[in-house]
Design an enzyme around this catalytic site. Structure first.
Site, PDB file in Angstrom:
ATOM      1  N   CYS A  78       0.827  -1.210   0.000  1.00 47.48           N
ATOM      2  CA  CYS A  78       0.000   0.000   0.000  1.00 47.48           C
ATOM      3  C   CYS A  78       0.867   1.268   0.000  1.00 47.48           C
ATOM      4  CB  CYS A  78      -0.993  -0.043   1.159  1.00 47.48           C
ATOM      5  SG  CYS A  78      -2.324   1.145   0.939  1.00 47.48           S
ATOM      6  N   HIS A 166      -3.675  -5.223   0.309  1.00 45.94           N
ATOM      7  CA  HIS A 166      -3.177  -5.677   1.613  1.00 45.94           C
ATOM      8  C   HIS A 166      -3.191  -7.208   1.700  1.00 45.94           C
ATOM      9  CE1 HIS A 166      -2.905  -1.830   3.796  1.00 45.94           C
ATOM     10  NE2 HIS A 166      -3.811  -1.455   2.917  1.00 45.94           N
ATOM     11  N   GLU A 168      -2.026  -9.037   3.950  1.00 47.25           N
ATOM     12  CA  GLU A 168      -2.065  -9.505   5.337  1.00 47.25           C
ATOM     13  C   GLU A 168      -3.481  -9.676   5.861  1.00 47.25           C
ATOM     14  OE1 GLU A 168      -1.205  -6.609   4.264  1.00 47.25           O
ATOM     15  OE2 GLU A 168      -1.745  -4.960   5.586  1.00 47.25           O
ATOM     16  N   SER A 220       0.355 -12.925  38.387  1.00 46.76           N
ATOM     17  CA  SER A 220      -1.039 -12.491  38.511  1.00 46.76           C
ATOM     18  C   SER A 220      -1.997 -13.659  38.375  1.00 46.76           C
ATOM     19  CB  SER A 220      -1.343 -11.485  37.405  1.00 46.76           C
ATOM     20  OG  SER A 220      -1.326 -12.148  36.147  1.00 46.76           O
ATOM     21  N   GLY A 221      -1.467 -14.829  38.013  1.00 47.00           N
ATOM     22  CA  GLY A 221      -2.357 -15.954  37.719  1.00 47.00           C
ATOM     23  C   GLY A 221      -2.709 -15.995  36.244  1.00 47.00           C
ATOM     24  N   GLY A 222      -2.397 -14.922  35.513  1.00 47.73           N
ATOM     25  CA  GLY A 222      -2.693 -14.861  34.081  1.00 47.73           C
ATOM     26  C   GLY A 222      -1.652 -15.623  33.257  1.00 47.73           C
ATOM     27  N   VAL A 223      -1.951 -15.749  31.959  1.00 47.59           N
ATOM     28  CA  VAL A 223      -1.101 -16.558  31.086  1.00 47.59           C
ATOM     29  C   VAL A 223       0.313 -15.979  30.971  1.00 47.59           C
ATOM     30  CG1 VAL A 223      -0.888 -17.545  28.774  1.00 47.59           C
ATOM     31  CG2 VAL A 223      -3.136 -17.084  29.714  1.00 47.59           C
ATOM     32  N   ASP A 224       0.400 -14.669  30.721  1.00 44.88           N
ATOM     33  CA  ASP A 224       1.708 -14.094  30.411  1.00 44.88           C
ATOM     34  C   ASP A 224       2.693 -14.219  31.579  1.00 44.88           C
ATOM     35  OD1 ASP A 224       0.393 -13.422  28.118  1.00 44.88           O
ATOM     36  OD2 ASP A 224       0.181 -11.302  28.603  1.00 44.88           O
ATOM     37  N   SER A 225       2.251 -13.793  32.759  1.00 44.99           N
ATOM     38  CA  SER A 225       3.199 -13.847  33.878  1.00 44.99           C
ATOM     39  C   SER A 225       3.516 -15.293  34.252  1.00 44.99           C
ATOM     40  CB  SER A 225       2.683 -13.060  35.081  1.00 44.99           C
ATOM     41  OG  SER A 225       1.517 -13.639  35.613  1.00 44.99           O
ATOM     42  N   SER A 226       2.542 -16.201  34.082  1.00 43.50           N
ATOM     43  CA  SER A 226       2.790 -17.607  34.433  1.00 43.50           C
ATOM     44  C   SER A 226       3.793 -18.253  33.475  1.00 43.50           C
ATOM     45  CB  SER A 226       1.485 -18.407  34.407  1.00 43.50           C
ATOM     46  OG  SER A 226       0.549 -17.831  35.258  1.00 43.50           O
TER      47      SER A 226
END
Ligand code: XMP
Length: 513
Positions: A78, A166, A168, A220-226
């Site tokens: 583009c 585009h 993508e 935090s119990g969340g995916v990223d920090s775990s």
């Protein structure tokens, strides 16, 4: 490791280009348009993104194409295609033939390496105001639509390709093929990017970087920090100390369940029950922003007090992921945002920052989690806001209201885990995020047995999304909603009505407060 550089000229779909390249098991970095890394031999190709600007705008982003054109393969998309033309003797004009939406490539050079495997008349997605009306002298046209002659052009000898559409976006039906042709065939990607290779390389680098130092991480119990903790644990083991603060507004039994899961993973976790402090400080507060501020402040205080006890710590690890950084590294020049659930470094501790997931998209974080052998339930968890149920209780917060909400929410979420849809998928896995809201500023009349009740309603919320920036309300099956509603009203004392929230974001938000 080989990598593709995506130069970001500010298009909304730049991240999507990154996703598509990663789906081809190829590492890529999205960098501001003017930050091409010269002298990096691992760069095997460059993609120039679209832009909100016209090449004729005074503020239009400029890049020195000589840094890479003729040296490594280049694909302009583009604005990228228009810019290459504009700077190399071609022409870009406002002709009045703006194209937005689907278009078909009425002519297409199927012998060109970019279009290998394409079909005649392939559908593409256009979104441009300006039009390329002349291409550089050394280039040839390789695709046109009925409205736009130069829908794609190339100079094979300079290994330069440019497309007005585009590839993508999903609506360019053979866009993935085009990107594969560019990344794999033209740039020569060995497609070596995988969760396993990521774990191996990252663990090695973490060991080299951190050595014998001690690292602190807020869970935090969340995916990223775990996932971040598990990755670090694999690299440095007992030198990692995790801190998990319970502010009292987590889901039912969440603190103990998550602590158990962490123990199972062999993590060294300090669990801090600070709920009394949070409930005290929130007493009588009804304004949503005030609640958030108090929780944020208390969180930093509690976390920092714990962190300071670990006197020999040298590093603070955070589960920041790539989309967080792209937002903040973007060409608008904003600073990197701090992790919602940690809230900032204890400054006087002079800790260095370690962010081992900073190159990953959310689904890649999950793939790394699987690779590390983490339990599926932990990996597949829906996002949960840092302030927890506090932003899902209207009005002031008390322990009793939290308990009522926890009970209702637990019924909702457990049923979602147990409901198998017609396509064989579990309902919970088809939804981006679900939660229950206690409308505790409202009461409505009901009847239970022979008795009149006058109690609170709850609202169920479930959305589908890819990034939480926009979201649609999820079309949950009626029989599922009926079962949940019945169960909540029968079992949760204090609730006599269940509503389903059918608002999308925008204009609503996912959380009620
Ligand atoms: P909204 O309500 O803005 O939420 O549509 C978008 C996403 O962000 C989550 N969220 C938060 N996450 N700390 C967090 O870690 C917060 O303060 C916070 N507020 C909202 C929300 O759950 C949704 O996934």
């Amino acid at each position: 490791m080989q990598k593709i550089i995506i130069l970001d000229f500010g298009s909304q779909t730049t991240q999507l280009i990154g996703r598509r390249v990663r789906e081809l098991d190829t590492f890529c970095e999205i960098l501001p348009y003017n930050k091409f890394p010269n002298n990096d031999p691992s760069v095997i190709g460059v993609i120039l993104s679209g832009s909100p600007y016209s090449v004729h705008d005074k503020e239009a982003f400029q890049v020195d194409l000589k840094q890479f054109v003729g040296k490594i393969p280049v694909l302009g998309i583009c604005y990228g295609a228009q810019y290459i033309s504009h700077k190399n003797g071609g022409k870009v004009e406002q002709t009045g033939t703006r194209e937005y939406g689907r278009a078909n490539l009425s002519t297409i050079d199927l012998n060109n390496s970019l279009f290998k495997g394409f079909h005649e008349n392939s559908q593409v997605w256009m979104s441009h105001g300006d039009t390329i009306t002349a291409i550089p002298g050394n280039c040839k046209t390789i695709a046109s639509t009925s409205d736009v002659k130069y829908a794609a052009y190339a100079s094979e000898e300079n290994r330069l390709w440019a497309v007005q559409f585009h590839p993508e976006v999903y609506h360019s039906l053979e866009g993935k093929t085009l990107l594969k042709n560019f990344v794999v065939d033209i740039c020569g990607s060995k497609q070596e990017w995988s969760a396993a290779s990521y774990v191996e390389t990252t663990v090695r680098q973490l060991r080299e970087r951190i050595g014998n130092d001690r690292v602190i991480l807020g869970l935090s119990g969340g995916v990223d920090s775990s996932v971040c903790a598990t990755l670090l644990n694999k690299a440095i083991g007992k030198n990692l100390t995790c801190i998990f603060v319970d502010h009292g507004m987590l889901r039912k039994n969440e603190f103990s369940k998550v602590m158990k899961a962490y123990e199972g993973l062999g993590l060294n976790v300090i669990g801090v029950d600070a709920s009394e402090k949070f409930f005290q400080d929130l007493k009588g507060v009804t304004d949503p922003e005030k609640k958030r501020k108090i929780i944020g402040r208390d969180f930093v205080e509690v976390f920092n007090a714990e962190a300071k006890k670990i006197t020999d710590a040298k590093w603070l690890a955070q589960g920041t992921i790539y989309p967080d950084r792209i937002e903040s590294l973007s060409i608008t020049g904003m600073v990197i945002k701090s992790h919602h659930n940690v809230g900032g470094l204890p400054k006087d501790m002079h800790l260095q920052l370690c962010e081992p997931l900073k190159w990953l998209f959310k689904d890649e974080v999950r793939r790394v989690g699987y690779e590390l052998g983490m339990p599926e339930r932990l990996i597949k968890r829906h996002p949960f806001p840092g302030p927890g149920l506090a932003v899902r209780i209207l009005g002031d917060i008390t322990r009793e209201k939290v308990r009522i909400l926890q009970e209702a929410d637990d019924i909702y979420i457990e049923n979602m885990h147990n409901y198998v849809c017609e396509d064989g998928k579990v309902l919970y896995d088809k939804v981006w995020q679900a939660g229950t809201v206690l409308l505790s500023t409202i009461r409505s009349v009901g009847v239970m047995g022979d008795e009149r009740t006058y109690e609170h309603p709850v609202a169920l919320r479930a959305v589908t999304s890819t990034d939480a920036m926009t979201a649609d309300w999820a079309h949950l099956p009626y029989d599922f909603l009926a079962k949940v509603s019945n169960e909540i009203i029968n079992k949760v004392k204090g609730v006599n009505r269940v509503c389903y929230d059918i608002s999308s974001k925008p204009p609503s938000t996912i959380e009620w407060e």
